[in-house]
Design a protein around this motif. Structure first.
Motif, PDB file in Angstrom:
ATOM      1  N   HIS A  18       0.851  -1.179   0.000  1.00 12.98           N
ATOM      2  CA  HIS A  18       0.000   0.000   0.000  1.00 12.98           C
ATOM      3  C   HIS A  18       0.892   1.235   0.000  1.00 12.98           C
ATOM      4  CE1 HIS A  18      -2.844   3.012   1.475  1.00 12.98           C
ATOM      5  NE2 HIS A  18      -3.787   2.198   1.078  1.00 12.98           N
ATOM      6  N   ASP A  19       0.456   2.301  -0.646  1.00 10.67           N
ATOM      7  CA  ASP A  19       1.267   3.510  -0.756  1.00 10.67           C
ATOM      8  C   ASP A  19       1.627   4.083   0.601  1.00 10.67           C
ATOM      9  OD1 ASP A  19      -0.450   4.764  -3.718  1.00 10.67           O
ATOM     10  OD2 ASP A  19       1.223   3.364  -3.496  1.00 10.67           O
ATOM     11  N   ASP A  20       0.798   3.829   1.620  1.00  6.75           N
ATOM     12  CA  ASP A  20       1.019   4.402   2.929  1.00  6.75           C
ATOM     13  C   ASP A  20       1.896   3.522   3.808  1.00  6.75           C
ATOM     14  OD1 ASP A  20       0.566   6.748   4.287  1.00  6.75           O
ATOM     15  OD2 ASP A  20      -1.046   5.905   5.495  1.00  6.75           O
ATOM     16  N   PHE A  21       2.417   2.436   3.246  1.00  7.22           N
ATOM     17  CA  PHE A  21       3.325   1.558   3.966  1.00  7.22           C
ATOM     18  C   PHE A  21       4.711   1.683   3.356  1.00  7.22           C
ATOM     19  CE2 PHE A  21      -0.337  -0.124   5.878  1.00  7.22           C
ATOM     20  CZ  PHE A  21       0.017  -0.993   6.899  1.00  7.22           C
ATOM     21  N   GLY A  22       5.669   2.047   4.178  1.00 11.03           N
ATOM     22  CA  GLY A  22       7.031   2.144   3.687  1.00 11.03           C
ATOM     23  C   GLY A  22       7.762   0.822   3.842  1.00 11.03           C
ATOM     24  N   SER A  23       9.079   0.884   3.780  1.00 11.09           N
ATOM     25  CA  SER A  23       9.956  -0.262   4.018  1.00 11.09           C
ATOM     26  C   SER A  23      11.307   0.289   4.431  1.00 11.09           C
ATOM     27  CB  SER A  23      10.099  -1.121   2.754  1.00 11.09           C
ATOM     28  OG  SER A  23      10.827  -0.423   1.758  1.00 11.09           O
ATOM     29  N   VAL A  24      12.182  -0.573   4.923  1.00 10.74           N
ATOM     30  CA  VAL A  24      13.501  -0.104   5.330  1.00 10.74           C
ATOM     31  C   VAL A  24      14.222   0.553   4.158  1.00 10.74           C
ATOM     32  CG1 VAL A  24      15.774  -0.813   6.172  1.00 10.74           C
ATOM     33  CG2 VAL A  24      13.718  -1.821   7.162  1.00 10.74           C
ATOM     34  N   GLU A  25      14.164  -0.100   3.001  1.00 10.64           N
ATOM     35  CA  GLU A  25      14.855   0.432   1.823  1.00 10.64           C
ATOM     36  C   GLU A  25      14.247   1.765   1.372  1.00 10.64           C
ATOM     37  OE1 GLU A  25      13.665  -2.607   2.109  1.00 10.64           O
ATOM     38  OE2 GLU A  25      15.462  -3.868   2.146  1.00 10.64           O
ATOM     39  N   LYS A  26      12.902   1.830   1.324  1.00  6.50           N
ATOM     40  CA  LYS A  26      12.236   3.073   0.927  1.00  6.50           C
ATOM     41  C   LYS A  26      12.515   4.190   1.927  1.00  6.50           C
ATOM     42  CE  LYS A  26       8.260   1.189  -1.615  1.00  6.50           C
ATOM     43  NZ  LYS A  26       6.781   1.107  -1.619  1.00  6.50           N
ATOM     44  N   GLY A  27      12.490   3.855   3.208  1.00  5.08           N
ATOM     45  CA  GLY A  27      12.729   4.866   4.230  1.00  5.08           C
ATOM     46  C   GLY A  27      14.097   5.496   4.093  1.00  5.08           C
ATOM     47  N   ILE A  28      15.128   4.660   3.955  1.00  9.28           N
ATOM     48  CA  ILE A  28      16.486   5.165   3.834  1.00  9.28           C
ATOM     49  C   ILE A  28      16.638   6.026   2.577  1.00  9.28           C
ATOM     50  CG2 ILE A  28      18.892   4.478   3.462  1.00  9.28           C
ATOM     51  CD1 ILE A  28      18.306   2.056   5.250  1.00  9.28           C
ATOM     52  N   VAL A 237       7.065   5.402   7.120  1.00 14.32           N
ATOM     53  CA  VAL A 237       8.476   5.382   6.739  1.00 14.32           C
ATOM     54  C   VAL A 237       8.987   3.957   6.526  1.00 14.32           C
ATOM     55  CG1 VAL A 237      10.811   6.066   7.405  1.00 14.32           C
ATOM     56  CG2 VAL A 237       8.874   7.515   8.027  1.00 14.32           C
ATOM     57  N   PHE A 238       8.676   3.044   7.469  1.00 12.16           N
ATOM     58  CA  PHE A 238       9.292   1.718   7.453  1.00 12.16           C
ATOM     59  C   PHE A 238       8.314   0.559   7.239  1.00 12.16           C
ATOM     60  CE2 PHE A 238      12.403   4.187   9.987  1.00 12.16           C
ATOM     61  CZ  PHE A 238      13.497   4.004   9.167  1.00 12.16           C
ATOM     62  N   GLY A 239       7.017   0.839   7.270  1.00 13.24           N
ATOM     63  CA  GLY A 239       6.037  -0.197   6.954  1.00 13.24           C
ATOM     64  C   GLY A 239       6.028  -1.342   7.948  1.00 13.24           C
TER      65      GLY A 239
END
Length: 244
Positions: A18-28, A237-239
């Motif tokens: 979902h667009d509102d869920f980040g991940s470690v890679e996306k956050g960094i 940010v990190f999902g």
């Protein structure tokens, strides 16, 4: 980007998120959106029906801390020493109570995060992270050392790190990152929107203060909002490592 910031492969999110869920890679990478007003508003909305869960967690946190304080006092002899306890006794007592408090605080944070992600949780979440006590001790002490050094260096570096490390602890227990990985992942991600997160944390502080000044009654609404709003920010940010 270095692989050191990746969560273990078994726990990484698979598939489309979902667009509102980040991940470690996306956050960094700074590949996330963050709005102070939207985050606070969503935290307020999600707190409806979840205040009891948060407050049960707070109650269990307080009870556990009191129990730890009493047990540590007797083990170290602080409560049984005739006259003043020795410096060594006091030091060991403070270390025990501080160290045991780390996983309890992490559990409180995770209640807010799980509510923000729509996951099942309960007040007993505060007791769920004692298996992470070693990395939590390390990450907390590293944070304290770096922030202290930063404050000595003209204050501003310390303020920068106080904000930048806001997600380090949940990254240890939620994404299973090592202490240094968690500190760096949080710092790199938050730095992309540092002033927004500074404003966000200041606003949460003001909300908490307003709740306290409202004859403490306001805390019934304020504290759940604070924990859940932080959870919403973390999710953006990190999902979640478990999201498919």
């Amino acid at each position: 980007m270095s692989d050191m910031y990746k969560a273990p492969q078994a726990e990484l999110t698979n598939g489309e998120e979902h667009d509102d869920f980040g991940s470690v890679e996306k956050g960094i990478a700074g590949d996330y959106s963050f709005s102070i007003s939207e985050t606070i508003s969503e935290g307020w909305r999600l707190s409806k029906g979840k205040k009891r869960t948060v407050w049960l967690g707070i109650l269990l946190y307080v009870i556990a801390l009191i129990a730890i304080t009493v047990v540590a006092g007797f083990i170290t002899g602080v409560f049984t020493a005739e006259g003043d306890a020795s410096f060594t006794q006091g030091l060991i007592y403070n270390l025990i109570t501080t160290i045991i408090g780390f996983p309890l605080a992490a559990g409180l944070t995770m209640i807010g995060i799980k509510i923000a992600r729509g996951e099942d949780t309960s007040g007993t979440e505060v007791l769920a992270y004692f298996d992470k006590i070693v990395p939590l001790v390390i990450v907390n002490f590293l944070m304290a050392i770096f922030i202290f050094i930063g404050l000595l260096l003209l204050v501003l570096p310390g303020i920068y790190l106080m904000v930048a490390y806001v997600f380090a602890i949940p990254l240890v227990v939620d994404q299973n990152l090592g202490p240094w990985q968690a500190l760096e992942a949080s710092r790199k991600a938050v730095t992309k929107r540092w002033f927004s997160f500074l404003g966000f944390l200041i606003l949460l502080l003001l909300i908490g203060l307003a709740g306290f000044l409202a004859v403490l009654i306001g805390m019934i609404w304020a504290l759940p909002l604070l924990f859940i709003a932080i959870g919403v920010a973390y999710r953006k940010v990190f999902g979640s490592p478990h999201r498919a």
